[in-house]
Enzyme design. Structure first.
Site: not given
Ligand code: SF4
Length: 353
Positions: A33, A116, A134
């Site tokens: 991520e 996020y 996002d």
């Protein structure tokens, strides 16, 4: 829960085969991520694979020097992501016994982890019902519910957060979030969404009103600041003169050729010569321009020219400057476009051997 059911049915048949989806280990989700922020999936795949070969566990990464970590990150840009990841895994080792916390609020306290990323880790690794919002998700939900508010505003994000929580799958929150990621990258794309392929088409208000092409509403970003720079390539006895950027700020701690920022009426060769003389105590004669790059960061655009500089004389240099052997150019993390120049010089040197 119709939305979640339709989305997950589609995901089960169409999910992307990505290296970080082989298992749901929290450290692996975290690395992927962070890498995926500001970087395309196709680019991240190779970096992620190389990273996991070298740092297969959180502990392996925690024990590595920042300079080596930055070298493995080289080319992904936004190097504070790598620094924060390193600080974060060290914190997890020191404070949590090497196990990433299992809920979004605690994960979000780790360095460099935003809402996020915390939501993605908590939902994918620990099956927590935490949204991971996002730009893709903002776009999908602003279309699904035909929101005309600006998606860059906090109030709009909060509204979308509530909508997601209302519609999220309680049984499979991680898959729900990943399904949204896939839908946003393959179907509900920014321009010309592929509504005919969309599993949510029957629920989508924007599609029903035929306004999907004008949503989401977003305030345009400011143009990045244009900065003109000149850098000197000084070679002496098969070594290059390089300097390290300050420990804080943009591209902190990365290496570059001696560089000056130029004002409109500056003489490039004089400014470069003076900088190398005053800061590094080396006499050079500035020659022809060898490379020119425009490199865009989020808020800045570097317009940088690299000049050949003939070394004439100089004192011993000390940290944060260094003579780096031409055969060792891949051993330091380079700042932005300086890496491209270092790569070309390294290849030329290898061919001449
Ligand atoms: S129907 Fe079209 S606009 Fe609506 S969510 Fe699906 S792809 Fe996006």
């Amino acid at each position: 829960m119709v939305l979640a059911t339709q989305l997950l049915d589609w995901y089960d048949k169409n999910s992307r085969d990505l290296p970080w989806r082989k298992d749901n280990d929290a450290y692996k989700v975290w690395v992927s991520e962070i890498m995926l922020q500001q970087t395309r999936v196709e680019v991240v795949k190779d970096y992620y694979t190389r990273w996991m070969e070298r740092f297969p566990t959180l502990e392996a990464l925690a024990q590595t020097s920042e300079q080596e970590v930055l070298t493995y990150w080289q080319g992904l840009g936004y190097y504070n992501r790598a620094r924060n990841l390193l600080s974060g895994v060290r914190e997890v080792c020191a404070e949590y016994g090497g196990k990433v916390p299992d809920n979004a609020p605690a994960i979000q306290k780790l360095p460099g982890v935003g809402e996020y990323t915390a939501g993605a880790i908590a939902s994918i690794a620990y099956n927590r019902p935490s949204p991971a919002i996002d730009g893709n998700v903002l776009r999908i939900f602003s279309r699904l519910f035909c929101l005309e508010e600006d998606i860059t505003k906090q109030a709009t994000k909060r509204k979308i957060d509530r909508l997601i929580r209302d519609h999220m799958s309680v049984e499979r929150p991680g898959d729900f979030n990943q399904a949204l990621m896939d839908l946003g990258s393959m179907v509900c794309i920014p321009q010309r969404p592929r509504c005919q392929l969309c599993p949510l088409a029957t629920l989508c208000e924007a599609q029903a009103r035929d306004v999907q092409d004008v949503l989401p509403v977003r305030t345009p970003k400011k143009a990045p600041l244009h900065i003109k720079l000149a850098a000197g390539i000084v070679i002496q006895s098969s070594s290059l003169l390089i300097t390290q950027r300050p420990a804080t700020g943009m591209l902190a701690g990365m290496w570059e050729f001696p560089t000056v920022e130029l004002a409109e009426d500056d003489s490039t060769s004089e400014r470069l010569k003076t900088r190398i003389k005053s800061d590094l105590q080396q006499e050079v004669c500035v020659g022809k321009r060898l490379f020119h790059y425009i490199h865009t960061f989020s808020h800045r655009k570097w317009d940088i020219s690299f000049y050949q500089c003939q070394w004439l004389a100089g004192n011993t240099i000390s940290f944060p400057a260094h003579w780096l052997g031409l055969s060792e150019l891949d051993t330091v993390p380079w700042a932005g476009p300086h890496r491209k120049v270092a790569t070309v010089l390294g290849e030329q040197f290898t061919q001449e051997l």
